[in-house]
Write an enzyme that holds these catalytic residues in place. Structure first.
Site: not given
Length: 282
Positions: A232, A259-261
């Site tokens: 992320d 990552a972030h999702w």
């Protein structure tokens, strides 16, 4: 596909757009999206509802200041987080729901922590995913996060595609849908009230109270799970590591090549971990 109904629910002086599935199940889960331009509850969590709705009353909302919920022209004292927390509890009161589990992505993770700190008796378990709200060096915005914050300096389809690319290790998972997804999010982001809310949120007074004091974190006794993509770049893993060391009953689940999702890029892993945690199996 699970049937989802969309309604507007009174939340004190505001209105919240609620997307609901699994109504009638004994336990409720409130899903809290992140802060990206054009973000909504369904843009964050539409791919997860099927996994939860057989067992839980799923409440997927646009938080105040996003999507089709209210866009106040001014922030209440205490900033956006306090405004959202107050509205979320008012919505639950309107629905007659005394207690919920929380799933919060990014900014939604910080909202979840503030909700449990304010009224722990009304919250079951808490899941933060790429959660904001850490202190210390982990509170310093990354370049990728700054791109999100300053999106309206260049609000274009290309800028939206670039921003989406930061959210996933492999944006190619969207295939030929990436352009359509970026254009749809941009369409929401360019609504005047959405733009105004974004700029208010990220003004210095808007983000006041994003992170709880360490004293408040150490008083949280609810079970908390932080799920974090190892790669992320928006809210790095160090943020969840910082939080998990301060909340007594917190644990950390790290997803590699993510990552972030996490709820989108590693949906099956996220759904399995989150549901296992809620069921007491993690």
């Amino acid at each position: 596909m699970t049937a989802v109904t969309a309604t507007d629910v009174k939340a004190g002086e505001y209105t919240i757009r609620l997307n609901r599935a699994g109504e009638g199940n004994a336990e409720a889960v409130l899903f809290l999206h992140g802060s990206g331009p054009g973000a909504t509850g369904m843009s964050n969590f539409s791919g997860n509802i099927d996994a939860f709705a057989d067992d839980y009353d799923c409440l997927v909302i646009d938080q105040v200041g996003w999507g089709d919920s209210s866009h106040p022209e001014e922030l209440a004292p205490g900033g956006r987080i306090r405004q959202i927390v107050t509205a979320n509890f008012a919505m639950l009161d309107e629905l007659g729901i005394d207690k919920v589990h929380l799933v919060g992505n990014s900014l939604g993770g910080a909202v979840a922590l503030s909700m449990v700190a304010r009224a722990p008796e009304r919250i079951g378990k808490v899941i933060g995913m790429g959660s904001a709200g850490a202190g210390g060096p982990a509170a310093t915005p990354t370049r990728e996060l700054m791109k999100l914050i300053t999106f309206y300096d260049d609000p274009s389809t290309e800028s939206m595609k670039e921003l989406i690319s930061y959210m996933m290790v492999n944006p190619g998972l969207f295939g030929d849908r990436l352009d359509a997804i970026a254009e749809e999010r941009l369409k929401v982001a360019l609504r005047p009230e959405v733009r105004r809310s974004h700029l208010l949120t990220f003004a210095p007074t808007g983000v006041a109270g994003l992170g709880l004091p360490e004293t408040a974190l150490r008083r949280i006794t609810n079970d908390v799970l932080f799920i974090h993509g190892r790669e992320d770049p928006v809210v790095p893993l160090e943020g969840s590591e910082w939080l998990v060391r301060r909340i007594p009953n917190a644990r950390l689940f790290v997803i590699p090549n993510c990552a972030h999702w996490a709820q989108i890029e590693a949906a099956d892993t996220f759904n399995s971990a989150a549901k296992g945690f809620l069921a007491g199996q993690l």
